[in-house]
Design a protein around this motif. Sequence first.
Motif, PDB file in Angstrom:
ATOM      1  N   LEU A  15       0.796  -0.983   0.085  1.00  0.00           N
ATOM      2  CA  LEU A  15      -0.247   0.009  -0.074  1.00  0.00           C
ATOM      3  C   LEU A  15       0.871   1.275  -0.063  1.00  0.00           C
ATOM      4  CD1 LEU A  15      -2.696  -1.054   2.479  1.00  0.00           C
ATOM      5  CD2 LEU A  15      -3.088  -0.771   0.138  1.00  0.00           C
ATOM      6  N   VAL A  16       2.009   1.202   0.940  1.00  0.00           N
ATOM      7  CA  VAL A  16       2.825   2.430   0.810  1.00  0.00           C
ATOM      8  C   VAL A  16       3.592   2.690  -0.344  1.00  0.00           C
ATOM      9  CG1 VAL A  16       4.876   3.364   1.792  1.00  0.00           C
ATOM     10  CG2 VAL A  16       3.043   2.316   3.131  1.00  0.00           C
ATOM     11  N   PHE A  17       3.992   1.534  -1.000  1.00  0.00           N
ATOM     12  CA  PHE A  17       5.042   1.848  -2.162  1.00  0.00           C
ATOM     13  C   PHE A  17       3.855   1.973  -3.562  1.00  0.00           C
ATOM     14  CE2 PHE A  17       8.121  -0.824  -0.007  1.00  0.00           C
ATOM     15  CZ  PHE A  17       8.966   0.061   0.012  1.00  0.00           C
ATOM     16  N   GLU A  18       2.667   1.389  -3.608  1.00  0.00           N
ATOM     17  CA  GLU A  18       1.852   1.861  -4.591  1.00  0.00           C
ATOM     18  C   GLU A  18       1.307   3.062  -4.494  1.00  0.00           C
ATOM     19  OE1 GLU A  18       1.044   0.166  -7.318  1.00  0.00           O
ATOM     20  OE2 GLU A  18       2.701  -1.396  -6.736  1.00  0.00           O
ATOM     21  N   GLY A  19       1.161   3.603  -3.357  1.00  0.00           N
ATOM     22  CA  GLY A  19       0.496   5.034  -3.234  1.00  0.00           C
ATOM     23  C   GLY A  19       1.360   6.256  -3.359  1.00  0.00           C
ATOM     24  N   ILE A  20       2.944   5.925  -3.370  1.00  0.00           N
ATOM     25  CA  ILE A  20       3.636   7.095  -3.463  1.00  0.00           C
ATOM     26  C   ILE A  20       3.802   7.622  -4.890  1.00  0.00           C
ATOM     27  CG2 ILE A  20       6.239   7.356  -3.565  1.00  0.00           C
ATOM     28  CD1 ILE A  20       6.619   5.536  -1.206  1.00  0.00           C
ATOM     29  N   SER A  21       3.919   6.866  -5.578  1.00  0.00           N
ATOM     30  CA  SER A  21       3.755   7.394  -7.061  1.00  0.00           C
ATOM     31  C   SER A  21       2.706   8.674  -7.338  1.00  0.00           C
ATOM     32  CB  SER A  21       3.674   6.392  -8.192  1.00  0.00           C
ATOM     33  OG  SER A  21       3.583   6.934  -9.666  1.00  0.00           O
ATOM     34  N   PRO A  22       1.287   8.040  -7.203  1.00  0.00           N
ATOM     35  CA  PRO A  22       0.163   8.998  -7.174  1.00  0.00           C
ATOM     36  C   PRO A  22       0.329  10.240  -6.306  1.00  0.00           C
ATOM     37  CG  PRO A  22      -0.767   6.964  -6.677  1.00  0.00           C
ATOM     38  CD  PRO A  22       0.861   6.791  -7.039  1.00  0.00           C
ATOM     39  N   LEU A  23       0.885  10.167  -5.080  1.00  0.00           N
ATOM     40  CA  LEU A  23       0.984  10.882  -4.117  1.00  0.00           C
ATOM     41  C   LEU A  23       1.719  12.092  -4.557  1.00  0.00           C
ATOM     42  CD1 LEU A  23      -0.196  11.930  -1.301  1.00  0.00           C
ATOM     43  CD2 LEU A  23       1.843  10.501  -0.311  1.00  0.00           C
ATOM     44  N   ILE A  24       2.986  11.702  -5.095  1.00  0.00           N
ATOM     45  CA  ILE A  24       4.031  12.743  -5.331  1.00  0.00           C
ATOM     46  C   ILE A  24       3.621  13.374  -6.760  1.00  0.00           C
ATOM     47  CG2 ILE A  24       6.421  13.043  -5.924  1.00  0.00           C
ATOM     48  CD1 ILE A  24       7.201  10.639  -3.983  1.00  0.00           C
ATOM     49  N   ALA A  25       3.351  12.510  -7.662  1.00  0.00           N
ATOM     50  CA  ALA A  25       2.898  13.211  -8.991  1.00  0.00           C
ATOM     51  C   ALA A  25       1.901  12.613  -9.725  1.00  0.00           C
ATOM     52  CB  ALA A  25       4.294  12.902  -9.839  1.00  0.00           C
ATOM     53  N   PRO A  26       0.718  13.243  -9.032  1.00  0.00           N
ATOM     54  CA  PRO A  26      -0.579  12.609  -9.611  1.00  0.00           C
ATOM     55  C   PRO A  26      -0.943  13.091 -10.971  1.00  0.00           C
ATOM     56  CG  PRO A  26      -1.134  14.325  -8.178  1.00  0.00           C
ATOM     57  CD  PRO A  26       0.438  14.234  -8.012  1.00  0.00           C
ATOM     58  N   GLU A  27      -0.494  14.144 -11.672  1.00  0.00           N
ATOM     59  CA  GLU A  27      -0.326  14.570 -12.993  1.00  0.00           C
ATOM     60  C   GLU A  27       0.024  13.662 -13.787  1.00  0.00           C
ATOM     61  OE1 GLU A  27       0.891  16.812 -10.665  1.00  0.00           O
ATOM     62  OE2 GLU A  27      -0.818  18.049 -10.366  1.00  0.00           O
ATOM     63  N   ARG A  28       1.453  13.038 -13.594  1.00  0.00           N
ATOM     64  CA  ARG A  28       2.288  12.372 -14.320  1.00  0.00           C
ATOM     65  C   ARG A  28       1.508  10.876 -14.497  1.00  0.00           C
ATOM     66  NH1 ARG A  28       8.321  11.119 -13.897  1.00  0.00           N
ATOM     67  NH2 ARG A  28       8.789  11.159 -16.158  1.00  0.00           N
ATOM     68  N   TRP A  29       0.898  10.628 -13.262  1.00  0.00           N
ATOM     69  CA  TRP A  29       0.184   9.124 -13.131  1.00  0.00           C
ATOM     70  C   TRP A  29      -0.878   9.213 -13.576  1.00  0.00           C
ATOM     71  CZ3 TRP A  29      -4.018   7.196 -10.543  1.00  0.00           C
ATOM     72  CH2 TRP A  29      -3.872   5.532  -9.925  1.00  0.00           C
ATOM     73  N   LEU A  30      -1.859  10.426 -13.727  1.00  0.00           N
ATOM     74  CA  LEU A  30      -3.265  10.433 -14.390  1.00  0.00           C
ATOM     75  C   LEU A  30      -2.873  10.382 -15.719  1.00  0.00           C
ATOM     76  CD1 LEU A  30      -5.928  11.578 -13.894  1.00  0.00           C
ATOM     77  CD2 LEU A  30      -5.134  13.641 -14.002  1.00  0.00           C
TER      78      LEU A  30
END
Length: 64
Positions: A15-30
Amino acid sequence: MDGWEVLLLSLGWVLVFEGISPLIAPERWLAELTKADPRVIRAAASVLVALGLVIIWSFLGKVS
């Protein structure tokens, strides 16, 4: 630790590792996944990271 504790601890780390990317850069993930609002993605990621940390801390507190 027994098998269930290891499983839940692993889930917490996922949960921590999967949540880090959209937490830090939601636009890129989006851009790669959907057209949802970045604030919604960041909020969901925050919940995932927090839940993962709670799980990890609760089990690591038992081990000490």
